[in-house]
Design a protein around this motif. Sequence first.
Motif, mmCIF file in Angstrom:
data_model
loop_
_atom_site.group_PDB
_atom_site.id
_atom_site.type_symbol
_atom_site.label_atom_id
_atom_site.label_comp_id
_atom_site.label_asym_id
_atom_site.label_seq_id
_atom_site.Cartn_x
_atom_site.Cartn_y
_atom_site.Cartn_z
ATOM 1 N N ARG A 295 0.816 -1.207 0.000
ATOM 2 C CA ARG A 295 0.000 0.000 0.000
ATOM 3 C C ARG A 295 0.849 1.256 0.000
ATOM 4 O O ARG A 295 0.577 2.204 -0.721
ATOM 5 C CB ARG A 295 -0.875 0.044 1.249
ATOM 6 C CG ARG A 295 -2.150 -0.680 1.135
ATOM 7 C CD ARG A 295 -2.808 -0.749 2.496
ATOM 8 N NE ARG A 295 -3.811 -1.781 2.491
ATOM 9 C CZ ARG A 295 -5.054 -1.602 2.064
ATOM 10 N NH1 ARG A 295 -5.444 -0.419 1.675
ATOM 11 N NH2 ARG A 295 -5.901 -2.586 2.035
ATOM 12 N N LYS A 338 -11.653 5.799 10.296
ATOM 13 C CA LYS A 338 -11.759 4.912 9.145
ATOM 14 C C LYS A 338 -11.788 5.697 7.834
ATOM 15 O O LYS A 338 -11.054 5.388 6.906
ATOM 16 C CB LYS A 338 -13.030 4.077 9.282
ATOM 17 C CG LYS A 338 -13.211 3.045 8.205
ATOM 18 C CD LYS A 338 -12.206 1.935 8.340
ATOM 19 C CE LYS A 338 -12.341 0.965 7.182
ATOM 20 N NZ LYS A 338 -11.321 -0.053 7.234
ATOM 21 N N ILE A 342 -9.110 5.307 4.789
ATOM 22 C CA ILE A 342 -9.443 4.805 3.471
ATOM 23 C C ILE A 342 -9.058 5.803 2.400
ATOM 24 O O ILE A 342 -8.643 5.444 1.314
ATOM 25 C CB ILE A 342 -10.954 4.498 3.402
ATOM 26 C CG1 ILE A 342 -11.248 3.279 4.247
ATOM 27 C CG2 ILE A 342 -11.404 4.249 1.980
ATOM 28 C CD1 ILE A 342 -12.684 2.906 4.323
ATOM 29 N N PRO A 391 -10.611 -0.150 -4.337
ATOM 30 C CA PRO A 391 -9.618 0.453 -3.432
ATOM 31 C C PRO A 391 -8.531 1.198 -4.196
ATOM 32 O O PRO A 391 -8.198 0.829 -5.325
ATOM 33 C CB PRO A 391 -9.039 -0.765 -2.702
ATOM 34 C CG PRO A 391 -9.261 -1.912 -3.629
ATOM 35 C CD PRO A 391 -10.522 -1.616 -4.377
ATOM 36 N N GLY A 392 -8.005 2.228 -3.580
ATOM 37 C CA GLY A 392 -6.925 3.003 -4.198
ATOM 38 C C GLY A 392 -5.785 2.125 -4.711
ATOM 39 O O GLY A 392 -5.345 2.272 -5.857
ATOM 40 N N PRO A 393 -5.272 1.180 -3.914
ATOM 41 C CA PRO A 393 -4.157 0.345 -4.390
ATOM 42 C C PRO A 393 -4.579 -0.689 -5.440
ATOM 43 O O PRO A 393 -3.743 -1.454 -5.929
ATOM 44 C CB PRO A 393 -3.674 -0.372 -3.123
ATOM 45 C CG PRO A 393 -4.296 0.347 -1.982
ATOM 46 C CD PRO A 393 -5.552 0.963 -2.486
ATOM 47 N N GLN A 433 -20.523 -4.795 -3.002
ATOM 48 C CA GLN A 433 -19.192 -4.855 -3.603
ATOM 49 C C GLN A 433 -18.901 -6.302 -3.964
ATOM 50 O O GLN A 433 -19.210 -7.211 -3.185
ATOM 51 C CB GLN A 433 -18.144 -4.333 -2.620
ATOM 52 C CG GLN A 433 -16.815 -3.999 -3.273
ATOM 53 C CD GLN A 433 -15.830 -3.345 -2.302
ATOM 54 O OE1 GLN A 433 -16.079 -3.250 -1.112
ATOM 55 N NE2 GLN A 433 -14.706 -2.911 -2.845
ATOM 56 N N PHE A 467 -19.813 -0.238 4.866
ATOM 57 C CA PHE A 467 -18.496 -0.850 4.644
ATOM 58 C C PHE A 467 -17.685 -1.038 5.926
ATOM 59 O O PHE A 467 -16.546 -1.467 5.885
ATOM 60 C CB PHE A 467 -17.678 -0.077 3.586
ATOM 61 C CG PHE A 467 -18.340 -0.122 2.233
ATOM 62 C CD1 PHE A 467 -18.099 -1.164 1.363
ATOM 63 C CD2 PHE A 467 -19.259 0.847 1.854
ATOM 64 C CE1 PHE A 467 -18.735 -1.242 0.127
ATOM 65 C CE2 PHE A 467 -19.912 0.785 0.634
ATOM 66 C CZ PHE A 467 -19.647 -0.257 -0.235
ATOM 67 N N LYS A 504 -17.587 -9.466 7.739
ATOM 68 C CA LYS A 504 -16.728 -8.475 8.399
ATOM 69 C C LYS A 504 -17.487 -7.870 9.560
ATOM 70 O O LYS A 504 -18.575 -7.350 9.329
ATOM 71 C CB LYS A 504 -16.363 -7.386 7.404
ATOM 72 C CG LYS A 504 -15.633 -6.195 8.057
ATOM 73 C CD LYS A 504 -15.367 -5.095 7.071
ATOM 74 C CE LYS A 504 -14.655 -3.934 7.761
ATOM 75 N NZ LYS A 504 -14.286 -2.867 6.836
ATOM 76 N N THR A 508 -12.013 -8.854 6.805
ATOM 77 C CA THR A 508 -12.266 -7.561 6.167
ATOM 78 C C THR A 508 -12.838 -7.846 4.783
ATOM 79 O O THR A 508 -12.901 -9.003 4.359
ATOM 80 C CB THR A 508 -10.974 -6.732 6.032
ATOM 81 O OG1 THR A 508 -9.998 -7.535 5.373
ATOM 82 C CG2 THR A 508 -10.459 -6.291 7.380
ATOM 83 N N ILE A 509 -13.263 -6.793 4.107
ATOM 84 C CA ILE A 509 -13.843 -6.997 2.781
ATOM 85 C C ILE A 509 -12.740 -7.394 1.798
ATOM 86 O O ILE A 509 -12.825 -8.418 1.123
ATOM 87 C CB ILE A 509 -14.590 -5.731 2.316
ATOM 88 C CG1 ILE A 509 -15.792 -5.476 3.237
ATOM 89 C CG2 ILE A 509 -15.037 -5.892 0.860
ATOM 90 C CD1 ILE A 509 -16.537 -4.192 2.974
ATOM 91 N N GLU A 510 -11.674 -6.595 1.745
ATOM 92 C CA GLU A 510 -10.529 -6.964 0.907
ATOM 93 C C GLU A 510 -9.733 -8.053 1.630
ATOM 94 O O GLU A 510 -9.849 -8.217 2.835
ATOM 95 C CB GLU A 510 -9.623 -5.739 0.680
ATOM 96 C CG GLU A 510 -10.320 -4.543 0.030
ATOM 97 C CD GLU A 510 -10.639 -4.744 -1.437
ATOM 98 O OE1 GLU A 510 -10.092 -5.688 -2.054
ATOM 99 O OE2 GLU A 510 -11.437 -3.955 -1.974
HETATM 100 P P1 XMP Z 1 -11.864 -3.452 4.201
HETATM 101 O O1 XMP Z 1 -11.026 -4.391 3.438
HETATM 102 O O2 XMP Z 1 -11.103 -2.598 5.160
HETATM 103 O O3 XMP Z 1 -12.510 -2.448 3.137
HETATM 104 O O4 XMP Z 1 -13.020 -4.147 4.887
HETATM 105 C C1 XMP Z 1 -13.556 -1.560 3.370
HETATM 106 C C2 XMP Z 1 -13.815 -0.777 2.102
HETATM 107 O O5 XMP Z 1 -12.718 0.090 1.827
HETATM 108 C C3 XMP Z 1 -12.136 -0.212 0.570
HETATM 109 N N1 XMP Z 1 -10.683 -0.077 0.718
HETATM 110 C C4 XMP Z 1 -9.944 0.952 0.262
HETATM 111 N N2 XMP Z 1 -10.280 2.042 -0.440
HETATM 112 N N3 XMP Z 1 -8.016 2.745 -0.477
HETATM 113 C C5 XMP Z 1 -9.317 2.943 -0.817
HETATM 114 O O6 XMP Z 1 -9.615 3.934 -1.469
HETATM 115 C C6 XMP Z 1 -7.586 1.672 0.226
HETATM 116 O O7 XMP Z 1 -6.410 1.521 0.522
HETATM 117 C C7 XMP Z 1 -8.618 0.727 0.619
HETATM 118 N N4 XMP Z 1 -8.589 -0.438 1.312
HETATM 119 C C8 XMP Z 1 -9.860 -0.910 1.357
HETATM 120 C C9 XMP Z 1 -12.587 -1.625 0.245
HETATM 121 O O8 XMP Z 1 -12.599 -1.866 -1.156
HETATM 122 C C10 XMP Z 1 -13.967 -1.650 0.860
HETATM 123 O O9 XMP Z 1 -14.921 -1.045 0.012
#
Ligand code: XMP
Length: 512
Positions: A295, A338, A342, A391-393, A433, A467, A504, A508-510
Motif C-alpha cells: 500500500r 476509518k 481509506i 480500493p486506491g491500491p 461490492q 463498509f 466483516k 475484512t472486505i478486501e
Molecule cells: P476493508 O477491506 O477494510 O474495506 O473491509 C472496506 C472498504 O474500503 C475499501 N478499501 C480501500 N479504499 N483505499 C481505498 O480507497 C484503500 O487503501 C482501501 N482499502 C480498502 C474496500 O474496497 C472496501 O470497500
Amino acid sequence: KILILDFGSQYTQLIARRVREAHVYCELHPHDMDIAEIRAFAPKGIILSGGPCSVYDPGAPSFDERLLELGVPVLGICYGMHVMARHFGGEVSAAGKREFGHAELEQTDSTGSLFDGFFVEAKSPVWMSHGDHVSKLPPGFTVAAATANAPVAAIQDPARQLYGVQFHPEVNHTPRGEILIDTFVRKICGCHGHWTPGQIIEDAVARIREMVGTDQVILGLSGGVDSSVAAALIHRAIGEQLTCVFVDTGLLRLGEGDQVMATFAENMGVKVLRVDAEERFLSALVDVEDPEQKRKIIGNLFITIFEEAAGKLEDARWLAQGTIYPDVIESAGGKTGKAQNIKSHHNVGGLPEKMKLALLEPLRELFKDEVRALGDELGLPRQMVWRHPFPGPGLGVRILGKIKKEYADILRQADAIYIEELFQSGWYDKVSQAFAVFLPVRSVGVMGDGRTYENVVALRAVETKDFMTASWAPLPYDLLARISTRIINEVRGVNRVVYDISSKPPSTIEWE
Ligand code: XMP
C-alpha cells in the motif's frame, strides 16, 4: 437550510440524509458549535440528534442553550428531546420500562403539525431506543404521542415551534419517519425543496466559476465515482481550464483505462493526461509481499507520478479533489478514523502546499447517493456512476503476496467474467461490492486428459450499508457454478475457483 447538532448518536448521518431527501440543504455540526457560528449559519430550523448519554451524566455533551431561544423551530430526537425538555423546565429520568426496538405510536394531541400525514391508521410503527424519558413536561408543552411503554413519546409546544420525539424517525425501522422529517423541514421550518441534482449542479457551477476565475485546475482522475463526478462537474463549469491526470498503475480492472479515456476525453471533451505507469509500479513492487508495504509503495509512487504530471502544467493554481461529505463530517467523537484511513491514498497528500495549490472540493457537502444523482444528471455512464467501490491500491491488494504482471492479467480476466455474470443475472446492484481475488496457491486439477497444477481465484461478494461491517452475499449456486465454469475454461492459469463466505468482522472486505 437546516442545522443538525450531533450529540453522538450512531444515526446522526441518517438524519442529514433524510433532510436532504426532502430536497432541503442541511449541515451536521458537533453539539458544542459556537452560538455566533450558529447565528451566522442562519438556519431555518434546528434538529438535535440523539446520543448515547443521559442528560444527567457528568460528562454529558453540552451545547449552547441560547440556540433554543433563537425563535427558529427545533426538533429534538431522543437525547435532543431530553435536553430541550430540561432547558424549558421539564424533568428527565430513567424510564421504569426501557424500550428498545419496535413500538406502536399513537397520537394524543393533534394541535401541532409535526404528525401531519404521519398516521395512516390509528397507530404507526416507530423505532425506540432509550433508557430515559421525560418524566415531567416543561410548562407550555403537551404530549403529542405515546406508545404502550412510553407515555411521553413526543412533546410539543406548537406556539414556539418546539418539538421532541423519543423515537428515531431517521431510521428505516420507522417506516413513515421520512414523512415526519419532511413535514418538519418543509412545513414547520418553511424550507423549500430546492436541493435537487439540477439545482446543486447549477449552484456548484456558479461557485466554481467564481472561485477559480481564469485559473487552471488539475484533478487526479481515478475512474471511481467521486473523482469522476468531480471532473464532470468542474468541466461543466470551466471546460478547458480543467486538466485531469489519470495514472494507469497497471493494477486497474480490465479495460478501465480505456473506459476512462473514452468517457472523459472522447465523449465529454475533457482534457485528460494519461500516464501509463504500469512498469514503474510493477518494478517498485517486485518481491514485496507485505500488504501494508505494498500500500505504501503504491500510494507514494502514485503521488510522485501525479506530481510529475502536475508539474508540467505550469500555471495550475488549483488542485481539485472528489472529497465527499462523510470524509469531512466531524462527529461528536471527532473525525472517524476509518474514513481518513481509506482516503489517504486518494487525497494527494502534501501536493497542495508543495506546489502552492489551492484546494477545490466541489462535492464536500454531498453524500454518496447525492454524488451519484449528480453523476446521472451530468450524463456520466450509468455503469461508472453506480460502480462498486474500488480500493486506491487496486489489484495490488487483490493479488495476495508478490505482484506479477502475469497474475494481474489473470485476475483482470477472472474479475471481468465474474462482474459480467453478476450484471447479467441482476445481482450486481443487489450486492454492495464484488470482486475476484488472486491466490498464488497452486492445486492439482484435471482438464481433458491432462493433469493441471495451477492457481486459485477466490470470489468475494458482500452486502453492507457503510463498509464498516458487511455480510457475505448469498449468491445462488447456479450463478456461482456458471462463473466458476467460465473462469476455469476461459482464463489460462486458473484451475480452481472458491467462494468467500466470511463476514466483516472478523474478516475484512478486501483480502489484504
Ligand atoms: P476493508 O477491506 O477494510 O474495506 O473491509 C472496506 C472498504 O474500503 C475499501 N478499501 C480501500 N479504499 N483505499 C481505498 O480507497 C484503500 O487503501 C482501501 N482499502 C480498502 C474496500 O474496497 C472496501 O470497500
